[in-house]
Design an enzyme around this catalytic site. Sequence first.
Site, short mmCIF file in Angstrom:
data_model
loop_
_atom_site.label_atom_id
_atom_site.label_comp_id
_atom_site.label_asym_id
_atom_site.label_seq_id
_atom_site.Cartn_x
_atom_site.Cartn_y
_atom_site.Cartn_z
N HIS A 100 4.30 4.51 20.96
CA HIS A 100 4.58 3.38 20.07
C HIS A 100 3.34 2.60 19.65
O HIS A 100 3.41 1.73 18.78
CB HIS A 100 5.62 2.44 20.71
CG HIS A 100 6.55 1.83 19.70
ND1 HIS A 100 7.78 1.31 20.02
CD2 HIS A 100 6.44 1.66 18.35
CE1 HIS A 100 8.37 0.84 18.93
NE2 HIS A 100 7.57 1.04 17.90
N ASP A 123 14.37 -0.98 20.09
CA ASP A 123 13.57 -0.60 21.26
C ASP A 123 14.15 -1.24 22.52
O ASP A 123 14.68 -2.36 22.46
CB ASP A 123 12.13 -1.11 21.04
CG ASP A 123 11.08 -0.44 21.91
OD1 ASP A 123 11.42 0.00 23.03
OD2 ASP A 123 9.92 -0.38 21.48
N HIS A 125 12.18 -2.17 24.77
CA HIS A 125 11.07 -3.06 25.15
C HIS A 125 10.66 -3.95 23.98
O HIS A 125 10.90 -3.62 22.83
CB HIS A 125 9.87 -2.23 25.61
CG HIS A 125 10.21 -1.19 26.64
ND1 HIS A 125 10.58 0.09 26.30
CD2 HIS A 125 10.25 -1.27 28.00
CE1 HIS A 125 10.84 0.77 27.41
NE2 HIS A 125 10.66 -0.02 28.45
N ASP A 127 7.39 -4.79 23.44
CA ASP A 127 6.05 -4.37 23.02
C ASP A 127 5.22 -5.55 22.53
O ASP A 127 4.48 -5.46 21.55
CB ASP A 127 6.13 -3.28 21.95
CG ASP A 127 6.71 -1.98 22.51
OD1 ASP A 127 6.75 -1.84 23.75
OD2 ASP A 127 7.13 -1.12 21.72
N HIS A 140 0.69 1.11 24.17
CA HIS A 140 2.01 1.29 23.55
C HIS A 140 2.96 0.13 23.88
O HIS A 140 4.02 0.02 23.27
CB HIS A 140 2.63 2.65 23.92
CG HIS A 140 3.25 2.73 25.28
ND1 HIS A 140 4.23 3.65 25.59
CD2 HIS A 140 3.01 2.06 26.43
CE1 HIS A 140 4.59 3.53 26.86
NE2 HIS A 140 3.86 2.57 27.39
N ASP A 227 12.07 3.18 18.41
CA ASP A 227 11.65 3.86 19.63
C ASP A 227 12.89 4.54 20.20
O ASP A 227 13.92 3.90 20.41
CB ASP A 227 11.10 2.81 20.62
CG ASP A 227 10.46 3.42 21.85
OD1 ASP A 227 10.98 4.43 22.33
OD2 ASP A 227 9.47 2.84 22.35
N ASP A 229 13.57 5.28 23.04
CA ASP A 229 14.06 4.72 24.31
C ASP A 229 14.98 3.52 24.08
O ASP A 229 15.55 2.99 25.03
CB ASP A 229 12.92 4.42 25.28
CG ASP A 229 12.08 3.19 24.93
OD1 ASP A 229 12.56 2.27 24.25
OD2 ASP A 229 10.91 3.14 25.37
N GLU A 272 7.99 7.91 20.32
CA GLU A 272 8.19 8.14 21.77
C GLU A 272 9.06 9.35 22.09
O GLU A 272 9.67 9.42 23.16
CB GLU A 272 8.73 6.88 22.47
CG GLU A 272 7.78 5.68 22.43
CD GLU A 272 6.60 5.79 23.41
OE1 GLU A 272 6.55 6.74 24.21
OE2 GLU A 272 5.72 4.89 23.36
#
Length: 300
Positions: A100, A123, A125, A127, A140, A227, A229, A272
Amino acid sequence: MNTDKISIIGVPMDLGQMRRGVDMGPSAIRYAGVVERLEAIGHQVEDLGDIEIGRAEKMVPQDTNLRNLKAVAEASEQLAFTVNDVVQQGHFPLVLGGDHSIAIGTIAGVAKNYDNLGVIWYDAHGDLNTAETSPSGNIHGMPLAASLGIGHDTLTNISGYLPKIKPENIVIIGARSLDEGERELIKEKGIKVYTMHEIDRLGMTAVMSEAISYLKERTDGVHLSLDLDGLDPSDAPGVGTPVLGGISYRESHLAMEMLEEAKIITSAEFVEVNPILDEKNKTASVAVALMGSLFGEKLL
């Protein structure tokens, strides 16, 4: 969104984190049939190949804990240049990752062309880390902060300007793993976040309706940074930092379909995908299926 002509840019980046294999993400997504899928919907697709990525740096610079800072920054500059060129030609940039950290370059290239670029950050997360708040020093986990102009100068100044985006133009969707420094930054900057709690409580239809109307009011273009994830690991196992309890495959299709109907997305990246951690290229196939929905694929 003008998706008549889509330009695909691969970014085989694995230097923004520690787990090997995510550099093969663009190849895995191509192998899963992204070009054929988009052409079947009726789009003109050109594949511009891959951005060249430098080698991992053996030494971390003494003034920072950021891993592979020079190589990540150089690739970001090159990606920003390519993305800007695609937008200038009136094509839709579709960037394939890679980790990412590539969003630093993508957003730098896109934001030059808008006064108020919006960003949907799909995402697990935020980030939003910096060298000071990052537990790992992995870049990332920093691209959204860097795009806001927060963080190391080398990352915030990609393409020679900052900030690329404003905090009020960001919507994070699917968050369920935030570091302390990220939580503080979200509150301080007033960034709009739909965690898994909101998705469960309101439902994806309401979340996307709110996000779309919120961004339509204040932006002149919207970049989707997805992303894999963000999805639950049962649906997207081939990611470097899986977090249980994520967005479902079907909810993600609904989100992409609603974005397509709203016609607000002007650029996108899917990141990712790590085939080494995957099961029979399942995650890349999910990425391609979601791109299908984003670009107008219909069941009937």
